[in-house]
Design a protein around this motif. Structure first.
Motif, short mmCIF file in Angstrom:
data_model
loop_
_atom_site.label_atom_id
_atom_site.label_comp_id
_atom_site.label_asym_id
_atom_site.label_seq_id
_atom_site.Cartn_x
_atom_site.Cartn_y
_atom_site.Cartn_z
N ALA A 2 0.83 -1.20 0.00
CA ALA A 2 0.00 0.00 0.00
C ALA A 2 0.86 1.25 0.00
CB ALA A 2 -0.94 0.02 1.20
N ARG A 3 0.32 2.29 -0.58
CA ARG A 3 0.95 3.61 -0.58
C ARG A 3 0.31 4.40 0.56
NH1 ARG A 3 0.58 9.23 -0.50
NH2 ARG A 3 1.85 10.20 -2.12
N MET A 4 1.11 4.81 1.55
CA MET A 4 0.60 5.47 2.74
C MET A 4 1.20 6.86 2.86
SD MET A 4 -1.33 3.03 3.87
CE MET A 4 -1.75 3.65 5.52
N GLY A 5 0.73 7.61 3.85
CA GLY A 5 1.27 8.94 4.11
C GLY A 5 0.52 10.01 3.35
N SER A 6 1.11 11.19 3.30
CA SER A 6 0.46 12.33 2.67
C SER A 6 0.12 12.03 1.23
CB SER A 6 1.37 13.55 2.73
OG SER A 6 0.84 14.59 1.92
N PRO A 7 -1.11 12.32 0.79
CA PRO A 7 -1.46 12.11 -0.61
C PRO A 7 -0.85 13.15 -1.55
CG PRO A 7 -3.34 13.01 0.58
CD PRO A 7 -2.28 12.73 1.60
N VAL A 8 -0.21 14.18 -0.98
CA VAL A 8 0.44 15.20 -1.81
C VAL A 8 1.64 14.59 -2.52
CG1 VAL A 8 1.78 17.35 -1.75
CG2 VAL A 8 -0.32 17.15 -0.41
N THR A 9 1.72 14.79 -3.83
CA THR A 9 2.84 14.25 -4.61
C THR A 9 3.73 15.35 -5.17
OG1 THR A 9 1.33 14.16 -6.51
CG2 THR A 9 1.67 12.12 -5.28
N SER A 10 3.22 16.55 -5.33
CA SER A 10 4.02 17.68 -5.78
C SER A 10 3.96 18.73 -4.68
CB SER A 10 3.49 18.24 -7.11
OG SER A 10 4.34 19.22 -7.63
#
Length: 702
Positions: free
Chosen positions: A374-382
């Motif tokens: 799974a990809r966790m943490g802040s959904p901000v990518t930029s």
């Protein structure tokens, strides 16, 4: 609300035109100059010099990109072989004199050791040698025996010489071995069988009619039998019962059900009473709405996955595990047990970012080999240039088979710092064998998209491939959320960057196979970027050698030959596509505000359905099950025949169950609906039990 259901009229196709690319690619200027010299030598019939430079280009710059045509780039080594295939026979003879000794050693090694890698070496480095056709033939046979039909077609079709009348100019976009001594009618017959066993019956019938007219007396061996090839084909094509499509997967183990992003449940669903509901606590990342404006406060952004008796889903902070039959915590009969698998004990205090945020939070995971990724943490990518809060993301791996959700390893994007510029993970990875593949993104100093490969066992990075650079389309002081997902088909990776480029990569070493660019329509308005009704989560969809793409920065729906990147068709779309739901035997199903069926081979819209009223627009991701599409609206689910487009049933969620639409997942004999704030399981009982209704209402979160 007025309903529109019916067959669609044919619409004109949109042709590609020249455009200014919105991405920056790694194209080597030295290669461009040297290719000019090759053409000069060819025009002067200086075969030796032309071949010498071409071999040098392939050896030194083989992994870089070459602009084969406007908007289409090939790996240099592949382009060189394509170019060689169009050379005069005198030049081909010069080339073979130089490379045949090496190709012969590879071929003999492959035969003696029953090894595949030497054959691959030939196809990648010496395809136009005298042994190239034999290598293609053997690789095609091996792929056929392993049931990899699209890969078998890819190898075999390159053995068919290009007819002299096909084009006055040799097309370097697709390789054709020009002078094979293998029996061409027998190879064509095998290609017809590929179409047939893929379920493309109309295509197989068309190909057979052409074959019968052209080679009526051709004899050969087919499917273990010898005789007249037309007669052998007719016997096989007459029995369609022997064709079993492989798309009827049992469990939804990643976004869109399967890593090809093309899932169809084996049976249609019988939806009855609500079996259980699970309220999903609101977490800090869903409160991004407090910063600028989201069109809807909390969109349906959870995408559950299923493994054995359990269903798993995550938000930015936690991974939940439930028994899909009972709704109780996974591996427990105690309703008081915690359903949270990760983190096992949360003690940190989460804070909202300092700078405003645009985009739509979405949460995905993947199950493979008894593990959950799974990809966790802040959904901000930029990340905004002056953001004070460290907005990092993690990849985590949990053991489902042996550890009941125990954490095996974690990778933080903070580990991927590069000159003080932070990378972020995009969506959940795809997994093949002991490797996982994920998209990386960073916003500074330029917007850059990469694809990285990690060990699925340890989390150690194996390779990291740059795809492209692009100009930042929003202000530097704004945090941006994206959630790109890879597609895995026939051991190749595909990525729609949503910023002007679609790419294919090799899973072994990350080399780019091809890359296609298209006119990018920048969405710069915060409201538009943050409204889930105007943007979707739309990775490429792979189906039997065709790659479908609906980039979110374009109004185009496109279909490509997955092997070469050649465009098969494209069409302007009347509204934002938010889901590529899947492909049946002959129909591609897409959805946005409405639901559409398209002819897979041509892109022609064959049917459409839905409401004209915005309250009746699509709401969440639907799924294909049996012969039907289950398509969620805000207050109901429409059940539509996938091939013919007629409306079979309306399931009134709000009126009958007091529930809303969301992302649909099938788990055993139940339908799960991942709504904005809860997960609801519908059993197959015919009516609602009153006591159950009271229990459900007691769990509602106001």
């Amino acid at each position: 609300m007025s309903t529109e259901v019916g067959l669609a009229q044919s619409e004109p196709q949109v042709l590609a035109s020249r455009f200014r690319e919105s991405v920056s690619l790694d194209v080597n200027n030295t290669v461009l100059k040297k290719m000019g010299s090759v053409r000069d030598y060819l025009s002067e019939q200086q075969w030796e010099d032309a071949v010498k430079i071409l071999i040098q280009i392939s050896d030194e710059y083989g992994d870089s990109l070459y602009p084969e045509a406007p908007g289409r780039y090939l790996r240099v080594s592949e382009y060189c072989q394509n170019l060689l295939a169009g050379f005069p026979s005198e030049a081909i003879a010069v080339y073979r004199e130089k490379v045949d000794p090496r190709a012969k050693r590879w071929y003999e090694e492959a035969v003696i050791d029953s090894s595949v890698q030497p054959l691959i070496n030939i196809t990648e480095q010496a395809l136009m040698s005298s042994y190239g056709d034999d290598a293609l033939n053997l690789l095609g046979t091996l792929a056929w025996e392993q049931g990899q039909l699209a890969k078998a077609r890819s190898f075999w079709r390159r053995l068919i010489p290009r007819a002299a009348s096909d084009s006055p100019v040799y097309d370097t976009g697709l390789f054709h071995y020009p002078d094979t001594d293998l029996p061409v009618p027998e190879i064509l017959a095998r290609l017809i069988l590929v179409s047939f066993f893929e379920g493309n019956f109309s295509q197989a019938d068309f190909e057979y009619d052409q074959f019968r007219k052209k080679f009526p007396a051709a004899n050969g061996t087919l499917a273990g039998k010898e005789g007249n090839l037309s007669a052998l084909l007719a016997e096989i094509l007459a029995d369609r019962s022997q064709v079993v499509l492989s798309l009827n997967q049992g469990e939804i183990q990643t976004f869109a059900g399967h890593q090809t992003r093309n899932f169809k449940a084996a049976r249609q669903l019988e939806i009855g009473a609500i079996a259980w509901t699970f309220p999903v606590p609101l977490v800090w990342s869903q409160e991004f709405t407090a910063k600028p404006a989201f069109g809807f406060r909390v969109p349906p952004g959870l995408f559950p996955v299923v493994y054995q008796e359990h269903v798993f889903f995550n938000d930015a902070e936690r991974i939940y595990g439930l028994n899909w039959k009972t709704g109780l915590p996974a591996w427990s009969q105690d309703p008081q047990s915690s359903p949270v698998l990760y983190p096992s004990a949360s003690h940190r205090v989460s804070r909202l970012p300092f700078r405003s945020v645009v985009g739509v939070p979405r949460y995905t995971s993947t199950i493979a080999g008894g593990r959950l990724y799974a990809r966790m943490g802040s959904p901000v990518t930029s990340v905004a240039k002056d953001e004070r809060l460290g907005l990092f993301s993690d990849l985590v791996c949990l053991d489902l088979d042996q550890g009941q959700g125990k954490l095996l390893w974690k990778i933080s994007s903070a580990q991927l710092r590069e000159q003080n510029f932070v990378w972020s993970f995009e969506g959940a990875p795809v997994v093949s064998g002991n490797r996982l593949y994920v998209v990386l993104h960073r916003g500074f100093p330029e917007v850059q998209t990469n694809v990285a490969c990690f060990s699925a066992d340890t989390g150690e990075m194996i390779w990291n491939q740059k795809i492209c650079l692009a100009l930042r389309s929003i202000e530097e002081g704004v945090n941006y959320i994206s959630h790109l997902l890879l597609t895995l088909g026939e051991d190749q990776l595909y990525l729609s960057t949503d910023m002007g480029a679609i790419a294919s990569l090799d899973t072994v070493d990350g080399r780019l196979n091809w890359l296609v660019t298209y006119p990018s329509q920048d969405k710069t308005g915060r409201d538009e970027l943050s409204n889930h009704m105007k943007t979707g989560l739309v990775p490429c969809l792979y189906d039997r050698g065709i790659l479908f793409a609906a980039p979110q920065d374009s109004s185009q729906l496109m279909a490509f030959d997955a092997e070469s990147g050649l465009m098969l068709w494209q069409r302007q779309w009347p509204e934002q596509i938010r889901n590529l739901l899947g492909v049946t035997q002959s129909t591609l199903v897409v959805s946005g505000n409405r639901l559409f069926g398209l002819d897979r081979a041509t892109g022609r819209i064959t049917w459409k359905t839905g409401y004209h009223d915005p309250e009746g627009f699509g709401y969440g991701r639907g799924l294909l099950a049996g012969k039907y599409v289950y398509w969620p609206l805000r207050e109901e689910i429409l059940v539509v025949h996938a091939e013919q487009g007629y409306l079979k049933q309306k399931i009134h969620l709000q009126r009958q169950y007091g529930a809303s639409g969301g992302n649909l997942v099938v788990a055993g004999n139940q339908l799960l609906v991942a709504q904005p704030r809860r997960l609801t399981a519908f059993g197959n009982e015919a009516r609602i039990q009153r006591n159950d209704s009271k229990k459900i209402s007691a769990l509602n979160i106001k």
